[in-house]
Design an enzyme around this catalytic site. Structure first.
Site, short mmCIF file in Angstrom:
data_model
loop_
_atom_site.label_atom_id
_atom_site.label_comp_id
_atom_site.label_asym_id
_atom_site.label_seq_id
_atom_site.Cartn_x
_atom_site.Cartn_y
_atom_site.Cartn_z
N PHE A 1 -55.30 16.03 42.62
CA PHE A 1 -56.61 16.06 43.26
C PHE A 1 -57.42 17.30 42.90
O PHE A 1 -58.65 17.32 43.04
CB PHE A 1 -56.47 15.94 44.78
CG PHE A 1 -56.26 17.22 45.52
CD1 PHE A 1 -57.32 17.86 46.16
CD2 PHE A 1 -55.00 17.79 45.62
CE1 PHE A 1 -57.13 19.04 46.86
CE2 PHE A 1 -54.81 18.97 46.32
CZ PHE A 1 -55.88 19.59 46.94
N LYS A 2 -56.76 18.33 42.40
CA LYS A 2 -57.48 19.55 42.04
C LYS A 2 -58.52 19.29 40.95
O LYS A 2 -59.50 20.03 40.82
CB LYS A 2 -56.50 20.63 41.58
CG LYS A 2 -55.36 20.93 42.58
CD LYS A 2 -55.87 21.43 43.91
CE LYS A 2 -54.76 21.60 44.94
NZ LYS A 2 -53.85 22.67 44.70
N ASP A 3 -58.33 18.23 40.16
CA ASP A 3 -59.31 17.89 39.13
C ASP A 3 -60.68 17.56 39.73
O ASP A 3 -61.71 17.76 39.08
CB ASP A 3 -58.86 16.68 38.31
CG ASP A 3 -57.68 16.99 37.41
OD1 ASP A 3 -57.61 18.10 36.87
OD2 ASP A 3 -56.81 16.10 37.25
#
Length: 497
Positions: free
Chosen positions: A112-114
């Protein structure tokens, strides 16, 4: 809109200035001087838009010093060019009448950091041009696994920016380590720290707060900034997917406009769930934000009792991205809950640094409990949830998502709340294939061979291995540079010379 420190510094910055700085001069975090409130017709206007166009509308509320064209260009570069493996970018998967999964891991690093770290480099690069900043920016990142790779991928070869990632030597999965140490780019450095994530994060914070060290860097033409969620430019993109998920649920007739929804968020550093708090304050119909922790349950204890105490055993778990005892973004929540009482926030943060704990008192706790509910799950419960979810829905969840799922089910059982739940899924199961396979079929676990396990998981799930992970098969590097936590400043200085 201007940005101010949570700890009392009177300097106000534009969004561009706050994004470049990363952290305030007094060690506080930047927050907006007001939170925009949106009407239902704004949310309705998102329903038939693409994720990119939803993002442009929401970001414009906070990035008021960026032009419409600048915001649009940043968003298109971040979420376009087929960087994500699905056009919806952040799809909501409906599994039952009251259970939905918001998949945030379709980006280049399968985490999810993307969602934020594809956008932050664009915002920062644009900010440098807007402000005329001439210094070379050094991005310092402490990571418990996923942030590191996502930041490296986002900032690689970006002009006027270098990035240095510190990760705990034994605190990430083998797949996460391979992703980081194989990163290409002329401006990237990856360093393993002998210690846990909190050691790495504390080391980075100490570097930011060392005035003499920063003075030496500035004299050499460098300025520090951050890609962790302490940077407002990392947090603000995460607000978007809460609105987007709600718009999708209305579009698919899973909700009526105005119906409330719960978001169940696995979190360690409190950034992901804090973005949900901002969305709620902006007018998104959120009933409860449910905080899910693993055995490092410092957040659960705080949200239940009002006492934050990091003086406890640190556990290495099957959900390593949440193996955190110092949740940095909680500082922002305390600032907002307390009506902007900077003196009080500073006192609590000083107590945390000196004594390892603080207590907020009954008034603060009551306000927090109006919004948040919290619980935790150990590795046994996590593995059991992976298996039961697969048996019931033929859906394969990673370990972090399974922690959230377990807590979501417990919340419904304890409270009897029938509000529709959205489980926030933060990583592809392939990133933690050994733990996921062990939960589904222990006979398929092959210690030390990540890629045999990738293939086994692909057969079970029927879901293709993400290209970014599959391409790691030829990587032989195990480590790059290593250091003791006390030597992180020396490493930074050596890398800029």
């Amino acid at each position: 809109m201007r940005y101010i420190s949570t700890r009392g510094n009177e300097k106000e910055l534009t969004a561009a200035g706050a994004i470049i700085a990363g952290i305030a001069d007094d060690g506080g975090l930047f927050v907006p001087n007001h939170i925009p409130v949106l009407e239902n017709n704004f949310i309705e206007s998102l329903i038939n838009l693409s994720y990119q166009n939803r993002a442009k509308k929401i970001l414009a509320e906070f990035l008021t010093d960026y032009t419409e064209a600048e915001v649009s260009a940043c968003v298109e570069r971040a979420y376009g060019n087929q960087k994500f493996d699905i056009d919806l970018i952040a799809p909501v998967v409906n599994l039952s009448e009251d259970t939905n999964v918001l998949e945030l891991w379709h980006g280049p690093t399968s985490a999810f950091k993307d969602m934020a770290l594809q956008l932050l480099p664009q915002l920062m690069s644009t900010a440098l041009k807007k402000t005329g900043e001439k210094a070379e920016i050094i991005i310092l990142v402490a990571t418990s696994g996923d942030t590191g790779k996502a930041a490296l991928e986002g900032f690689k070869d970006v002009d006027q920016i270098r990035i240095m990632v510190f990760y705990p030597q034994e605190g990430v999965s083998q797949m996460q380590r391979l992703q980081m140490v194989s990163q290409k780019g002329n401006n990237v450095s990856v360093i393993a720290v002998h210690g846990n994530f909190d050691d790495a994060q504390t080391g980075v914070k100490n570097i930011f707060n060392d005035e003499e060290f920063n003075k030496k860097l500035n004299e050499a033409g460098f300025q520090l900034s951050s890609a962790n969620s302490i940077n407002w430019g990392r947090l603000v993109p995460q607000i978007v997917y809460y609105f987007s998920a709600y718009a999708d649920l209305v579009k698919e007739n899973k909700l009526k406009m105005g119906d409330k929804v719960n978001f169940v968020v696995p979190t360690g550093n409190f950034g992901n769930i804090l973005a949900g708090y901002y969305a709620k304050q902006m007018g998104l119909p959120v009933h409860k934000l449910i905080c899910a922790s693993n055995a490092n349950n410092v957040l659960t204890d705080f949200l239940q009792t009002g006492t934050y105490n990091r003086n406890r055993a640190f556990h290495k778990t099957a959900s390593p991205s949440m193996d955190i005892l110092i949740s940095s973004n909680l500082e922002r929540l305390l600032f907002h809950i307390g009506g902007g009482d900077k003196v009080q926030v500073k006192a609590w943060m000083e107590s945390l640094n000196k004594n390892g704990e603080y207590t907020v008192g009954a008034d603060y706790l009551a306000k927090i409990k109006e919004v948040f509910w919290a619980d935790w799950a150990d590795d046994t419960k996590t593995a059991g949830k992976i298996k039961s979810v697969y048996e019931k829905h033929q859906y394969v969840a990673d370990t972090h998502t399974a922690v959230a799922w377990e807590v979501a089910d417990r919340y419904k059982k304890v409270t009897g709340d029938t509000t529709v739940n959205v489980i926030v899924s933060t990583a592809s199961p392939y990133k933690f294939n050994a733990s996921v396979l062990a939960a589904l079929d222990k006979s398929k676990v092959t210690e030390g061979n990540e890629f045999v396990m990738l293939d086994a998981l692909e057969k079970i799930s029927g879901m293709k291995v993400p290209e970014g992970l599959d391409s790691l098969r030829t990587i032989k590097i195990l480590h790059k540079q290593q250091c003791e936590k006390e030597d992180m400043k020396k490493v930074v200085m050596s890398l800029v010379k």
